[in-house]
Design an enzyme around this catalytic site. Structure first.
Site, short mmCIF file in Angstrom:
data_model
loop_
_atom_site.label_atom_id
_atom_site.label_comp_id
_atom_site.label_asym_id
_atom_site.label_seq_id
_atom_site.Cartn_x
_atom_site.Cartn_y
_atom_site.Cartn_z
N LYS A 1 5.52 7.09 46.11
CA LYS A 1 4.85 6.45 44.97
C LYS A 1 5.29 5.00 44.81
O LYS A 1 4.87 4.32 43.88
CB LYS A 1 5.14 7.26 43.70
CG LYS A 1 4.49 8.64 43.77
CD LYS A 1 4.53 9.41 42.49
CE LYS A 1 3.79 10.75 42.73
NZ LYS A 1 4.02 11.70 41.65
N ASP B 1 13.08 12.68 35.40
CA ASP B 1 12.15 12.63 36.52
C ASP B 1 11.53 11.23 36.52
O ASP B 1 10.69 10.91 35.68
CB ASP B 1 11.10 13.74 36.31
CG ASP B 1 9.89 13.59 37.22
OD1 ASP B 1 9.81 12.62 38.00
OD2 ASP B 1 9.00 14.46 37.14
N GLN C 1 7.24 8.75 38.36
CA GLN C 1 6.09 7.95 37.94
C GLN C 1 6.53 6.61 37.36
O GLN C 1 5.73 5.69 37.25
CB GLN C 1 5.30 8.76 36.89
CG GLN C 1 3.87 8.36 36.74
CD GLN C 1 3.08 8.47 38.02
OE1 GLN C 1 2.45 7.50 38.43
NE2 GLN C 1 3.11 9.61 38.69
N HIS D 1 5.32 17.17 34.56
CA HIS D 1 4.70 17.58 35.82
C HIS D 1 5.23 18.99 36.12
O HIS D 1 6.36 19.31 35.78
CB HIS D 1 5.18 16.59 36.88
CG HIS D 1 4.50 16.70 38.21
ND1 HIS D 1 4.77 17.69 39.12
CD2 HIS D 1 3.58 15.89 38.80
CE1 HIS D 1 4.05 17.50 40.20
NE2 HIS D 1 3.31 16.43 40.04
N CYS E 1 -1.30 18.34 37.85
CA CYS E 1 -0.04 19.09 37.89
C CYS E 1 0.64 19.08 36.54
O CYS E 1 1.88 19.06 36.45
CB CYS E 1 0.92 18.57 38.95
SG CYS E 1 0.30 18.66 40.61
C1 LIG Z 1 4.47 12.81 41.59
C2 LIG Z 1 5.32 13.36 40.53
C3 LIG Z 1 6.20 14.41 40.77
C4 LIG Z 1 6.30 15.11 42.09
O1 LIG Z 1 6.67 14.26 43.12
P1 LIG Z 1 6.66 14.79 44.63
O2 LIG Z 1 6.74 13.55 45.42
O3 LIG Z 1 5.38 15.54 44.82
O4 LIG Z 1 7.85 15.66 44.78
C5 LIG Z 1 6.99 14.83 39.73
N1 LIG Z 1 6.93 14.26 38.53
C6 LIG Z 1 6.10 13.25 38.26
C7 LIG Z 1 6.09 12.64 36.90
C8 LIG Z 1 5.27 12.77 39.26
O5 LIG Z 1 4.42 11.76 38.98
#
Ligand SMILES: *Cc1c(COP(=O)(O)O)cnc(C)c1O
Length: 404
Positions: free
Chosen positions: A224, A198, A201, A121, A362
């Site tokens: 999320k 990260d 997701q 992302h 993104c």
């Molecule tokens: C949604 C997402 C982000 C960003 O999250 P935010 O809540 O917008 O800060 C980063 N990495 C992944 C894999 C995502 O799905």
């Protein structure tokens, strides 16, 4: 087996109509919906104990502080962090990544190498590019194959004693690929590099155990995971969080301030300048309670069934191609129909009450890899149903007929 029909009653928004049709919400990878149990916690906060935390001697401030710190402990237990102070409240994943990237400015030197995966992302790319620019560190990319899986041999070849940091998502938001993060972390540690995962997701689908993974940093966003927007956490190992300088200066993060010198507060407050999203943090704790009451293994099994069902049905449509066919994936389907722009499909689906995401999600480098402008992305949650998959499939067929 999980009872989606019963679960749906917890989500008021799922019974609304869009464009005169019952809402079919398949944009869960962008944000999840909020159950009544979490909405009630938000209403209760503002109705009965809204106050600033950690400062007041008064009753409400104490109550809000207690609830906020209890939420931190819930999050600690959920991710199995060894200490509550390793859980830093943030505004979300993006904030968590920036906090770490900023902190590493003082730890990297010219020529140091940092590795990013090819399927990130933008929020796990841009902060590191900015870091590389500030420090002269070199950003290298772990490539992926046509199925949307990281090429682990290439990864091993990229690692060296120059590697200081590796960052990678646990699950790709654009492809659904579940990356082999345990191996990625182990291999990085062998050369002495730190790892940031990260988890934005992954967290709605997989319960990560940060101690078992031995990960250095793990970031998530509450929105999320059936929680509110504007709040998330960064997990960091205590030793790393002690090494990193504060990200923002302000109230709450200090021990003592004079005009000559300021000393910083202990963890976690060192990284929590200013009034946080108090209600959001408490509601995040409630969202974890909610998800755990359903059970992660139940959700995973059910979502996998939805994924298989939808994949098979969609592939019956001629000219439809799915991007991201990894062995291990979550309930995300990114697809295109030959000769049709994804945006046009999304627009027609919207008219039918079906919410999907279209575009580059993104993750522009992934789209460049496949040489496409974007995809249509349907992402399923445990509250979606096979009937909704059928509506999606009929909608895609209809869109195809209208556009071709
Ligand atoms: C949604 C997402 C982000 C960003 O999250 P935010 O809540 O917008 O800060 C980063 N990495 C992944 C894999 C995502 O799905």
């Amino acid at each position: 087996m999980l009872n989606a029909q019963k679960i749906r009653k917890d989500f008021p928004i799922l019974s609304r109509e869009v464009n005169g049709k019952p809402l079919v919400y398949l944009d869960n990878a962008a944000t999840s919906q909020t159950p009544q149990q979490v909405i009630e916690v938000i209403v209760d906060y503002y109705s009965s104990y809204n106050a600033n935390i950690h400062r007041g001697v008064h009753f409400l401030s104490q109550e809000a502080t207690d609830k906020y710190e209890q939420a931190r402990q819930k999050i600690q237990r959920h991710f199995n962090a060894s200490k509550a102070k390793e859980i830093i409240f943030t505004s979300g994943t993006t904030h968590g990544i920036n906090l770490v990237a900023n902190g590493f400015s003082s730890l990297l030197q010219k020529g140091d190498e940092i590795l990013v995966s090819a399927m990130e992302h933008h929020s796990n790319i841009v902060p590191w590019q900015m870091l590389a620019e500030r420090t002269g560190a070199i950003l290298k990319v772990i490539p992926m194959n046509e199925q949307g899986e990281l090429m682990m041999n290439e990864y091993r070849n990229l690692l060296s004693s120059n590697t200081k940091l590796v960052f990678c998502n646990h699950v790709s938001n654009a492809l659904g690929t579940i990356n082999p993060i345990a191996t990625i972390i182990d291999e990085a540690h062998k050369v002495g590099a730190a790892v940031l995962i990260d988890g934005a997701q992954a967290a709605p689908h997989i319960k990560a155990d940060v101690q078992a993974l031995n990960v250095d940093f793990y970031t998530v966003s509450a929105h999320k995971m059936c929680g509110p927007t504007g709040v998330g956490v960064l997990y960091g190992k205590e030793e790393w969080l002690n090494k990193l300088p504060p990200y923002q200066g302000g109230g709450e993060m200090i021990a003592e301030v004079t005009f000559e010198k300021t000393t910083y507060a202990d963890l976690p407050h060192k990284f929590e300048a200013g009034t946080p999203n108090i209600c959001g943090g408490i509601a995040f704790g409630a969202a974890l309670d909610y998800l755990n009451s359903i059970g992660f293994s139940e959700m995973e099994a059910y979502e996998h069934e939805l994924l298989d069902y939808a994949t098979n049905k969609l592939l019956e449509i001629e000219g439809l191609k799915i991007y991201g066919t990894a062995q291990e994936k979550t309930s995300v389907i990114s697809f295109n129909i030959e000769g049709v722009h994804p945006y046009d499909i999304g627009t027609i689906l919207d008219k039918l009450g079906i919410a999907v995401r279209t575009g580059h999600h993104c993750a522009q480098p992934i789209m460049d890899f496949y040489k496409i402008p974007g995809t249509v992305r349907a992402s399923f949650s445990f509250y979606n149903t096979k009937e909704e998959v059928d509506i999606l499939v009929e909608g895609v067929k209809r869109a195809k007929n209208m556009l071709l």
